[in-house]
Design a protein around this motif. Structure first.
Motif, PDB file in Angstrom:
ATOM      1  N   VAL A  41       0.831  -1.189   0.000  1.00  6.43           N
ATOM      2  CA  VAL A  41       0.000   0.000   0.000  1.00  6.43           C
ATOM      3  C   VAL A  41       0.872   1.248   0.000  1.00  6.43           C
ATOM      4  CG1 VAL A  41      -1.598   1.364   1.384  1.00  6.43           C
ATOM      5  CG2 VAL A  41      -1.993  -1.068   1.029  1.00  6.43           C
ATOM      6  N   LYS A  42       1.825   1.217   0.900  1.00  5.03           N
ATOM      7  CA  LYS A  42       2.686   2.388   1.055  1.00  5.03           C
ATOM      8  C   LYS A  42       3.433   2.714  -0.234  1.00  5.03           C
ATOM      9  CE  LYS A  42       4.911   4.197   5.119  1.00  5.03           C
ATOM     10  NZ  LYS A  42       5.763   3.893   6.268  1.00  5.03           N
ATOM     11  N   GLU A  43       3.894   1.680  -0.881  1.00  7.04           N
ATOM     12  CA  GLU A  43       4.697   1.936  -2.066  1.00  7.04           C
ATOM     13  C   GLU A  43       3.857   2.244  -3.295  1.00  7.04           C
ATOM     14  OE1 GLU A  43       7.171  -1.499  -2.326  1.00  7.04           O
ATOM     15  OE2 GLU A  43       7.861  -1.097  -0.276  1.00  7.04           O
ATOM     16  N   LYS A  44       2.780   1.533  -3.396  1.00  9.96           N
ATOM     17  CA  LYS A  44       2.023   1.618  -4.635  1.00  9.96           C
ATOM     18  C   LYS A  44       0.882   2.629  -4.594  1.00  9.96           C
ATOM     19  CE  LYS A  44       4.202  -1.689  -6.817  1.00  9.96           C
ATOM     20  NZ  LYS A  44       4.923  -1.458  -8.075  1.00  9.96           N
ATOM     21  N   CYS A  45       0.551   3.014  -3.413  1.00 10.53           N
ATOM     22  CA  CYS A  45      -0.619   3.864  -3.334  1.00 10.53           C
ATOM     23  C   CYS A  45      -0.255   5.344  -3.317  1.00 10.53           C
ATOM     24  CB  CYS A  45      -1.405   3.532  -2.074  1.00 10.53           C
ATOM     25  SG  CYS A  45      -2.960   4.430  -2.018  1.00 10.53           S
ATOM     26  N   LYS A  46      -0.878   6.088  -4.181  1.00  8.58           N
ATOM     27  CA  LYS A  46      -0.652   7.541  -4.235  1.00  8.58           C
ATOM     28  C   LYS A  46      -1.902   8.257  -3.733  1.00  8.58           C
ATOM     29  CE  LYS A  46       2.471   7.409  -8.155  1.00  8.58           C
ATOM     30  NZ  LYS A  46       2.344   7.204  -9.601  1.00  8.58           N
ATOM     31  N   LEU A  47      -1.630   9.285  -2.984  1.00 12.34           N
ATOM     32  CA  LEU A  47      -2.737  10.082  -2.461  1.00 12.34           C
ATOM     33  C   LEU A  47      -2.669  11.462  -3.105  1.00 12.34           C
ATOM     34  CD1 LEU A  47      -5.022  10.345  -0.384  1.00 12.34           C
ATOM     35  CD2 LEU A  47      -3.299  11.066   1.285  1.00 12.34           C
ATOM     36  N   HIS A  48      -3.734  11.869  -3.775  1.00  9.85           N
ATOM     37  CA  HIS A  48      -3.745  13.146  -4.477  1.00  9.85           C
ATOM     38  C   HIS A  48      -4.813  14.076  -3.944  1.00  9.85           C
ATOM     39  CE1 HIS A  48      -1.675  11.807  -8.460  1.00  9.85           C
ATOM     40  NE2 HIS A  48      -0.839  11.985  -7.461  1.00  9.85           N
ATOM     41  N   LYS A  49      -4.461  15.346  -3.866  1.00 12.25           N
ATOM     42  CA  LYS A  49      -5.544  16.315  -3.688  1.00 12.25           C
ATOM     43  C   LYS A  49      -5.885  16.829  -5.079  1.00 12.25           C
ATOM     44  CE  LYS A  49      -3.168  19.397  -1.009  1.00 12.25           C
ATOM     45  NZ  LYS A  49      -2.815  20.683  -0.394  1.00 12.25           N
ATOM     46  N   VAL A  50      -7.150  16.898  -5.355  1.00 16.72           N
ATOM     47  CA  VAL A  50      -7.580  17.376  -6.673  1.00 16.72           C
ATOM     48  C   VAL A  50      -8.569  18.526  -6.519  1.00 16.72           C
ATOM     49  CG1 VAL A  50      -7.203  15.161  -7.804  1.00 16.72           C
ATOM     50  CG2 VAL A  50      -9.438  15.679  -6.799  1.00 16.72           C
ATOM     51  N   GLY A  51      -8.755  19.239  -7.626  1.00 21.17           N
ATOM     52  CA  GLY A  51      -9.665  20.376  -7.607  1.00 21.17           C
ATOM     53  C   GLY A  51     -11.114  19.937  -7.724  1.00 21.17           C
ATOM     54  N   THR A 112     -19.977  18.380 -21.450  1.00 28.15           N
ATOM     55  CA  THR A 112     -18.824  18.339 -22.343  1.00 28.15           C
ATOM     56  C   THR A 112     -17.747  19.172 -21.670  1.00 28.15           C
ATOM     57  OG1 THR A 112     -20.261  18.256 -24.246  1.00 28.15           O
ATOM     58  CG2 THR A 112     -17.976  18.917 -24.653  1.00 28.15           C
ATOM     59  N   LYS A 113     -16.721  18.503 -21.176  1.00 27.83           N
ATOM     60  CA  LYS A 113     -15.772  19.219 -20.332  1.00 27.83           C
ATOM     61  C   LYS A 113     -14.488  19.574 -21.087  1.00 27.83           C
ATOM     62  CE  LYS A 113     -17.400  17.771 -15.831  1.00 27.83           C
ATOM     63  NZ  LYS A 113     -16.982  17.594 -14.426  1.00 27.83           N
ATOM     64  N   ILE A 114     -14.273  20.864 -21.256  1.00 26.19           N
ATOM     65  CA  ILE A 114     -13.005  21.342 -21.816  1.00 26.19           C
ATOM     66  C   ILE A 114     -12.240  22.084 -20.715  1.00 26.19           C
ATOM     67  CG2 ILE A 114     -11.919  22.865 -23.499  1.00 26.19           C
ATOM     68  CD1 ILE A 114     -14.317  22.330 -25.352  1.00 26.19           C
ATOM     69  N   VAL A 115     -12.874  23.129 -20.259  1.00 26.80           N
ATOM     70  CA  VAL A 115     -12.224  23.926 -19.213  1.00 26.80           C
ATOM     71  C   VAL A 115     -12.137  23.136 -17.906  1.00 26.80           C
ATOM     72  CG1 VAL A 115     -12.516  25.976 -17.769  1.00 26.80           C
ATOM     73  CG2 VAL A 115     -12.903  26.124 -20.230  1.00 26.80           C
ATOM     74  N   LEU A 116     -13.207  22.414 -17.618  1.00 22.40           N
ATOM     75  CA  LEU A 116     -13.228  21.659 -16.371  1.00 22.40           C
ATOM     76  C   LEU A 116     -12.634  20.266 -16.538  1.00 22.40           C
ATOM     77  CD1 LEU A 116     -16.837  22.501 -15.041  1.00 22.40           C
ATOM     78  CD2 LEU A 116     -14.699  23.754 -14.677  1.00 22.40           C
ATOM     79  N   GLY A 117     -12.177  19.956 -17.760  1.00 18.73           N
ATOM     80  CA  GLY A 117     -11.738  18.600 -18.084  1.00 18.73           C
ATOM     81  C   GLY A 117     -10.734  18.033 -17.098  1.00 18.73           C
ATOM     82  N   ASP A 118      -9.760  18.814 -16.723  1.00 17.78           N
ATOM     83  CA  ASP A 118      -8.715  18.289 -15.858  1.00 17.78           C
ATOM     84  C   ASP A 118      -8.978  18.549 -14.382  1.00 17.78           C
ATOM     85  OD1 ASP A 118      -7.227  17.249 -17.974  1.00 17.78           O
ATOM     86  OD2 ASP A 118      -6.439  19.239 -18.430  1.00 17.78           O
ATOM     87  N   LEU A 119     -10.039  19.285 -14.097  1.00 21.01           N
ATOM     88  CA  LEU A 119     -10.348  19.542 -12.694  1.00 21.01           C
ATOM     89  C   LEU A 119     -10.819  18.255 -12.047  1.00 21.01           C
ATOM     90  CD1 LEU A 119     -10.524  22.557 -13.806  1.00 21.01           C
ATOM     91  CD2 LEU A 119     -11.980  22.942 -11.800  1.00 21.01           C
ATOM     92  N   GLY A 120     -10.311  18.005 -10.871  1.00 22.87           N
ATOM     93  CA  GLY A 120     -10.699  16.772 -10.213  1.00 22.87           C
ATOM     94  C   GLY A 120      -9.822  15.615 -10.624  1.00 22.87           C
ATOM     95  N   LYS A 121      -8.938  15.872 -11.615  1.00 23.54           N
ATOM     96  CA  LYS A 121      -8.028  14.797 -12.022  1.00 23.54           C
ATOM     97  C   LYS A 121      -6.595  15.125 -11.636  1.00 23.54           C
ATOM     98  CE  LYS A 121     -10.886  13.294 -15.879  1.00 23.54           C
ATOM     99  NZ  LYS A 121     -11.179  13.700 -17.249  1.00 23.54           N
TER     100      LYS A 121
END
Lengths: 593, 541, 348
Positions: A41-51, A112-121
């Motif tokens: 878990v420690k090695e393989k798991c990534k924790l991200h904060k997203v918008g 249809t997400k362009i501007v928001l496309g990467d938000l949350g990712k």
């Protein structure tokens, strides 16, 4: 088990408000705690904060992505984290009862997400995340392979129009600016989002600040500006922090500063904090504010594109406009122009709120019919009540009734029914909303936010508000509707800036479509939606009243009487229709008619 | 005005106030313009708003400094050295206007030689202004297409006042900034009709129109016009009169509308002189400090009660019109003078009053400079002299074609270093400089009788730098005694960075703490102006 | 040069000319309240709106530069209605006390109300209620009469370069005040008063004095410094009650605190009103008749002249007095007495 696991926690302002930071902390703590036996878990798991991904009503939203299979959880709180880790992250078994439902998917799938496309990712605090989604490729392309004229031509061809409200063709505005001979040009990003209930720009700056910066670089190159400003509300601390972080990272990576991408082009961005004056969203007032003056609009012409900041040619575009640009440069004008309607190209980010099941931030292709937004993405009216109207364009927009439910949402469509796109606010109203009261609510806002410079806006909005107030209080007079209409038209036609010109829209559109509600208030002294207390009679249903005494204690004028545990009574001669009893009653025994 | 007359042939503002707004660069030296010429200062501010560069040279941080591109804080009394070192830089850097110098001036070689020692470093040593700033000032001033110089009593009220004025003129000449639009050498006149009083011959050496009394042909012209034999001797200047009263050669004096007992430097001395007279007549609107010493006091009229003309700083002749009747038995000043004339000479009809318009025509016939002006033409607006003919529109700026000197060229005049007469020493360690403040005017006869003005500025003060205040142990508003070799006054301290350390400033409006009890009557040897701007004082708590 | 048409009349104007200026050149009057030729256009009052062919909405003529081929309409039913509403709105927040207002008769708002015939107000409602606070001796502020034209703020900033006042609050409560309500940097030039179109700003010393009835206007020249400002004295009987200046003169109507407010010395009770003679050295002043005083002077002057020669007499003339007086004074000494001993105090 050698799978890769990514956990995304929504950390927009909405996410944080719902406890996102606590959830994040809990994940971090538990991942680091020795108690978790599975070392992988420690090695393989990534924790991200997203918008923000738009569906703030369901926050805290958490994605668990196991080798690309994403499960999204809603309403996550810190105490739920250990089970998520145990069952899903470690155990590989999603916690079914916490997963989002179908409505979450209909909410997203119809967009249809362009501007928001990467938000949350992507992690908005990481420039590498942005670079991972082709970040700064568009700016590089523009600066190294295109002339400024070609950039302007591309933006013109894309059909992109200003997303701040005016809808003026962006490329055309840029070409006006570039046509001036000057020793200095400025480009300004307007992030002074002031509409109540609007959070489009905030979410974009919080969730993908580099896209805005990249858009500004492209615009600066196109018009020849070496200095840019982001004018952003000081009340957006998270957005301001992330913007500063992004600017610092961009500078360190050489995307801002001198000789960008090895060219001779220099560009720097300064951040200017707005003090929360709605009118400073108006471009000339914004310029005055940057210059250190009171944020009061100036007459146009001359337009900022010719004489703007410090008297130099200046381009002001909105956050969303800038965030569109990298995509247009990367994917081409033709691609962008293929999205949307005939005269309105691309997508529009909308803050969908009001009496609707799914509230949140959405992005739709221009021209999507209103009903699709309300009933597909929005999931229809809350509590199965009847749809009444939708208010678009922020406080200065208009109310669109049921009869126009098929209206395509684009600049022309909204204008054709007396409303506007504005910056993209959309408030859904149902049968329990009083339209006179709604228009009074918006006038209260615009009146108090008027800068006071020009007469029609300073005094005219005040008088509109006074007339609306007296109508909602049962003091309306014969002829008030006509007076409202006349005054609203005059304020619209003679005010100095957009604020005054559009402030009467709520009045005009509600009179146009809901004149009968006004008439009911004035002639019959009734509020059909039962909102305007002064026009209501309060009484207590004997069969429902348990005699708890809550209403009696809440009444400020001792108009309620009754023995303990016995049904109470309202004395309508004493009642001042304040509604305190109605709010106080826990048994729905207080009625208003 | 002797300095300008030597250089150009006549002394007055060479240019007009409205042109100031069109200056590309301005040097304001020895003029607290916003307070003493507020409306002229508006044009300076307008020029700055339009992008002009403003250099202010003043020991005090006057309000105009706020608008300045460059502020030169020179030591009081070092104006000509400052100007000389600026010109030294202009020559060293080749910024001079060679064509103008060649075509329109003379005396250049000697002048160049005279500047050799005035290097910016020497300038810094004498004036206290950093050499770098001296260079900056030179570049700003010399590189502008139109640059104007504006000065006032801060330049002239010194023992080397005439030299200062010459240095100002030299600077304008070396940069080709005289005889053209929006430039020039511009003395700002302190009183409403200083220009007119000079123009009209209220000077001991000239008749109206600056025509010299000691040139026989001119004397004869006036003798013919006035039908009298006139004296060919140059008379006494006001400052020389004081001496003549004390030594008994001057017995009778007629003071008309002035208050020298408060405005003269070293007033103790001049009050003694008035007392020594056999006969003193004072004509004024109030019982002034001078009137109190008189044998006969004649009640005069204010400007609101009479017809006539004033000539402003920019040579603009303008009408004064009667609005109200005078109080009591007050008679028109013109009538009073006329009556004395008639009664002294025994000629003329005492029952007739002079007509101002006729009198103006009489002057116009004697002085070609205003030959084209009469009351009809002044009806709508003023006219700027020279205006030689009835169809002449008046002259906005002087010397466009040639200068008024013989030969038509302007003269460079070398200006040597001269120190102020009374410099601080152990006994009197501070430099006192005097001037006006915005809310009062001159000896305060009028403004101190205005309730509003007197409420805003009710009492005398001495400006002291905080560093000095610290040494003296004095706080804001505490009383100080300021003494010079001539007298001593007590007044409140105004602790302020407006003055530099070791310099104090006192406005001279207040009779209860009259600054001119302290000032020196050392005189400029050429134009006989007294050194009111610099003297040494001692300060005690 | 640019050609345009206004109300069907053609005119050629210089580049940078506004539509309002062009109309003025044609003699076409457009109502304004916040405009002053001497200040930068502001566009706040919305009265000078005009219709321009090709523009969807009326625009303010004060801020709109004339462009080639422009076709402007300054009068129409629509413009009349909009202007009238604007005036009516202003009046709805204005104390209706013209009877006792110091600005009456020269108030732009009053004149507009008259022109648009506004007696009843459709928009009667709440009115601002500013407390009056004036801690200075010169300027009286009656802020309830302020129409927020911004002229005072602009003149203080653009012309005087002081910036002593600015705007505060928003919307209906917006107002003009000095920073934090204090008179911090004011130099009391009164330029603000001179541009105020209503009775909101007035000279404190004007208060209670006659307004228009029986008032005489005399154009003359200021008596203070060498700027030579043109002023107009307002007098009533033998009292000077106000000093003002016309905007088309060489000082453009601007004055300083002394010129504008320092006139009460004229009617001061301290004025000398009769000749005074000290009949013996060291004695007291005594009132004398003019003949007595003048003959006494002539006698003494002639005595000194006879005994000590004309150069034992001297005259100090005045830089405060008129040219004619100065001329006659020096002539008195030169021709009447025979000495060149005449000077004035210009050196100080």
């Amino acid at each position: 088990m050698s799978s890769e696991i990514i956990v995304n926690v929504c950390m927009g302002t909405g996410g944080i408000a719902a406890g996102g930071d606590l959830v994040m902390e809990e994940f971090t703590k538990q991942f680091e705690a020795a108690g978790i036996e599975n070392a992988t878990v420690k090695e393989k798991c990534k924790l991200h904060k997203v918008g923000c991904r738009g569906f703030c009503a369901r926050d805290v939203l958490v994605d668990v992505n196991v080798d690309g299979a994403v499960s999204t959880y809603q309403y996550i709180q810190p105490e739920m984290v250990s089970r998520l880790i145990q069952d899903h992250v470690v155990g590989g078994r999603p916690v079914k009862e916490w997963l989002v439902g179908d409505d979450y998917h209909t909410f997203h799938d119809n967009q249809t997400k362009i501007v928001l496309g990467d938000l949350g990712k992507i992690n908005p605090e990481s420039i590498n995340d942005y670079l991972g989604v082709d970040g700064y490729k568009a700016a590089e392309k523009a600066l190294t392979t295109m002339t400024p004229a070609e950039v302007i031509a591309t933006v013109k061809e894309s059909g992109l129009r200003g997303r701040g409200g005016g809808g003026f063709p962006t490329g055309l505005k840029w070409s006006f600016c570039a046509a001036n001979k000057s020793d200095q040009y400025y480009i300004i990003c307007n992030a002074d989002e002031g509409d109540p209930g609007a959070f489009m720009d905030r979410s974009v700056v919080e969730g993908n600040p580099h896209a805005v910066i990249e858009g500004m670089i492209i615009g600066a190159y196109a018009i020849g500006a070496s200095i840019g400003y982001v004018y952003i509300r000081a009340e957006y601390p998270l957005a301001v922090d992330r913007l500063h972080m992004a600017l610092k990272a961009a500078k360190e990576h050489g995307y801002l500063g001198e000789k960008l991408f090895g060219t001779d082009f220099n560009f720097k961005i300064k951040v200017k904090l707005g003090a929360g004056a709605f009118v400073c969203g108006e471009e000339t007032a914004l310029i005055a504010s940057i210059e250190g003056e009171r944020g009061m609009p100036r007459a146009k012409p001359p337009f900022p594109a010719n004489k703007g900041l410090w008297g130099k040619p200046t381009i002001i575009n909105n956050v969303e406009t800038f965030a569109n640009l990298p995509h247009i440069l990367n994917k081409g004008a033709a691609w962008y122009a293929s999205i949307g309607s005939e005269k309105s190209k691309g997508t529009k980010v909308i803050a969908l709120t009001g009496k609707i099941r799914n509230t949140g931030l959405i992005e739709i292709p221009m021209g999507m019919p209103l009903k699709d937004i309300i009933f597909n993405i929005g999931g229809g009216i809350e509590g199965n009540r009847l749809f009444k109207a939708v208010q678009t364009g922020g406080p200065s927009g208009g109310c669109i009734p049921q009869q126009h439910i098929d209206l395509p949402v684009d600049y022309e469509g909204l204008a054709s029914v007396g409303s506007m796109m504005g910056s993209g606010g959309m408030v859904v109203l149902d049968e329990t909303d009083c339209m006179v009261n709604i228009s009074k609510f918006f006038l209260e806002f615009t009146q108090s936010e008027s800068c006071g410079k020009c007469v029609p806006c300073r005094i005219g909005t005040k008088r509109l508000l006074e007339i609306l107030t007296r109508i909602t209080e049962g003091e309306g007079k014969e002829g008030d509707i006509e007076l409202l209409q006349e005054l609203a038209e005059d304020v619209r036609d003679s005010s100095l800036c957009g604020l005054g010109m559009s402030a009467p829209n709520p009045v005009l559109s509600t009179i146009k479509y809901f004149r009968h509600e006004y008439e009911a208030h004035i002639k019959n002294k009734k509020c059909p939606a039962k909102v305007c207390n002064k026009l209501l009679t309060f009484f207590i249903r004997e069969d429902m009243c348990v005699g708890c005494g809550m209403c009696l204690r809440a009444c400020p004028v001792n108009a309620i009487s009754g023995e303990k545990k016995m049904p109470h009574k309202v004395d309508n001669n004493l009642c001042i229709q304040c509604g305190s009893c109605f709010d106080a009653c826990k048994f729905s025994a207080v009625l208003k008619e | 005005m002797a300095g300008l007359a030597t250089k150009f042939g006549s002394g007055a503002m060479t240019n007009s106030v409205a042109e100031i707004a069109e200056n590309e660069a301005m040097l304001v030296i020895g003029s607290n313009t916003t307070e003493n010429h507020p409306i002229i200062s508006l044009r300076m501010k307008e020029a700055v708003a339009k992008g002009a560069k403003l250099i202010v040279a003043d020991p005090r941080k006057i309000p105009l400094v706020k608008f300045a591109t460059l502020w030169l804080r020179h030591r009081p009394g070092t104006d000509s050295t400052l100007l000389n070192s600026i010109m030294n830089v202009i020559l060293a850097e080749g910024l001079e206007d060679k064509k103008f110098i060649k075509d329109r001036t003379e005396g250049y070689e000697e002048f160049v030689k005279s500047l050799e020692s005035f290097t910016p470093e020497y300038g810094e040593e004498i004036t206290g202004v950093p050499a770098e700033d001296i260079k900056k000032a030179a570049r700003i001033f010399a590189s502008a297409n139109n640059a104007g110089i504006y000065y006032a009593m801060g330049i002239t009220q010194h023992v080397m006042g005439t030299y200062n004025v010459c240095a100002v003129g030299n600077l304008a000449m070396v940069t080709g900034n005289v005889g053209k639009y929006a430039a020039g050498v511009n003395p700002l006149r302190g009183q409403n009709n200083v220009q007119g009083a000079c123009d009209m011959g209220s000077l001991p050496n000239v008749y109206p129109g600056y025509q010299k009394v000691d040139i026989p042909a001119i004397k004869q012209k006036f003798e013919t016009a006035w039908g009298k034999t006139l004296s060919g001797n140059v008379g006494l200047t006001a400052s020389e009169m004081t001496g003549a009263m004390l030594d008994g050669t001057l017995k009778g004096l007629y003071v008309f509308g002035e208050n020298p007992a408060l405005s003269d430097p070293n007033t103790t001395h001049s009050v003694k002189a008035f007392a020594a007279l056999d006969f003193l007549v004072v004509q004024d609107i109030f019982m002034t400090e001078t009137a109190q010493l008189a044998d006969v006091v004649l009640p005069g009229t204010t400007f609101a009660e009479k017809e006539g003309t004033f000539t402003s700083s920019e040579r603009r002749v303008q009408r004064v019109r009667k609005a109200i009747k005078s109080p009591g038995e007050v008679r028109l000043d013109l009538d009073i003078i006329d009556q004395i004339y008639k009664r002294v000479s025994g000629e003329g009809d005492v029952n007739q009053s002079p007509n101002p318009s006729d009198l103006f025509d009489e002057v116009a016939a004697l002085w070609p400079g205003i030959a084209g002006i009469n009351y009809d033409r002044l009806e709508k607006e003023g006219l700027q002299w020279p205006c030689p003919t009835a169809d002449h529109p008046g002259t906005k700026f002087l010397f466009e074609q040639s200068f008024s000197r013989e030969g038509g060229k302007a003269l460079f005049t070398p200006v040597p270093f001269v120190a102020s007469d009374e410099l601080p020493d152990k006994e009197y360690p501070y430099v006192l400089t005097t001037g006006r403040e915005l809310f009062h005017y001159h000896t305060g006869t009028m403004t101190r009788r205005s309730t509003g003005l007197n409420r805003i500025a009710p009492e005398a003060f001495v400006e002291v730098n905080p560093a000095d205040a610290d040494v003296l142990g004095v706080g804001q508003g505490e009383f100080l005694t300021v003494s010079s070799r001539r007298g001593s006054i007590k007044l409140k301290a105004k602790v302020s960075k407006i003055v530099p350390p070791n310099v104090v400033f006192i406005p001279f409006h207040y009779k209860e703490a009259a600054a001119n009890l302290l000032t020196s009557d050392a005189m400029d040897p050429i134009c006989k102006i007294m050194e009111a701007k610099v003297c040494a004082v001692r300060i005690e708590k | 040069m640019i050609n345009l048409t206004i109300d069907g009349k053609s005119i050629e104007v210089a580049e940078g000319t506004t539509v309002l200026e062009a109309a003025k050149q044609l003699g076409i009057k457009i109502p304004t309240l916040c405009h002053d030729d001497r200040l930068k256009p502001f566009g706040a009052c919305r009265l000078c709106i005009v219709e321009i062919a090709g523009m969807p909405k009326p625009v303010t003529s004060c801020t709109t530069p004339a462009t080639a081929g422009m076709s402007v309409q300054t009068q129409s039913a629509r413009l009349y209605r909009l202007r009238k509403t604007t005036v009516e709105l202003l009046l709805s927040d204005h104390p209706n006390d013209c009877m006792t207002c110091i600005g009456t008769g020269e108030c732009v708002l009053q004149e507009l109300a008259y022109q648009y015939g506004i007696r009843e107000n459709r928009f009667a409602g709440a009115m601002r209620e500013h407390k009056r606070v004036d801690h200075n001796p010169f300027i009286t502020r009656d802020q309830n009469k302020c129409v927020m034209c911004g002229l005072c703020v602009r003149v203080c900033d653009e012309v005087q370069g002081i910036g002593a006042i600015g705007y505060a609050e928003r919307g209906f409560e917006a107002k003009v005040i000095p920073p934090f309500g204090h008179d911090l940097d004011c130099v009391f030039c009164g330029q603000c008063i001179s541009v105020c179109p209503t009775g909101a700003l007035s000279g404190s010393i004007w208060s209670g004095k006659p307004r228009m009835e029986g008032v005489k206007f005399t154009d003359t020249t200021c008596t203070y410094c060498g700027c030579g400002c043109n002023i107009t004295l307002r007098s009533h009987g033998d009292q000077v009650i106000r000093v003002e200046s016309k905007s088309d003169n060489h000082n453009r109507g601007w004055l300083c605190v002394k010129g504008r407010f320092g006139f009460d010395f004229i009617n001061s009770t301290d004025r000398l009103t009769t000749p005074l003679i000290r009949r013996e050295k060291g004695g007291h002043f005594e009132k004398a008749t003019w003949d007595e005083a003048l003959d006494h002077i002539a006698k003494k002057f002639n005595e000194i002249k006879e005994k000590n020669g004309p150069d034992a007499l001297a005259g100090l003339s005045s830089a405060r007095c008129t040219n004619e007086e100065n001329y006659l004074f020096q002539k008195l000494f030169r021709a009447g007495i025979g000495t060149n001993n005449v000077d004035h105090c210009a050196r100080y």
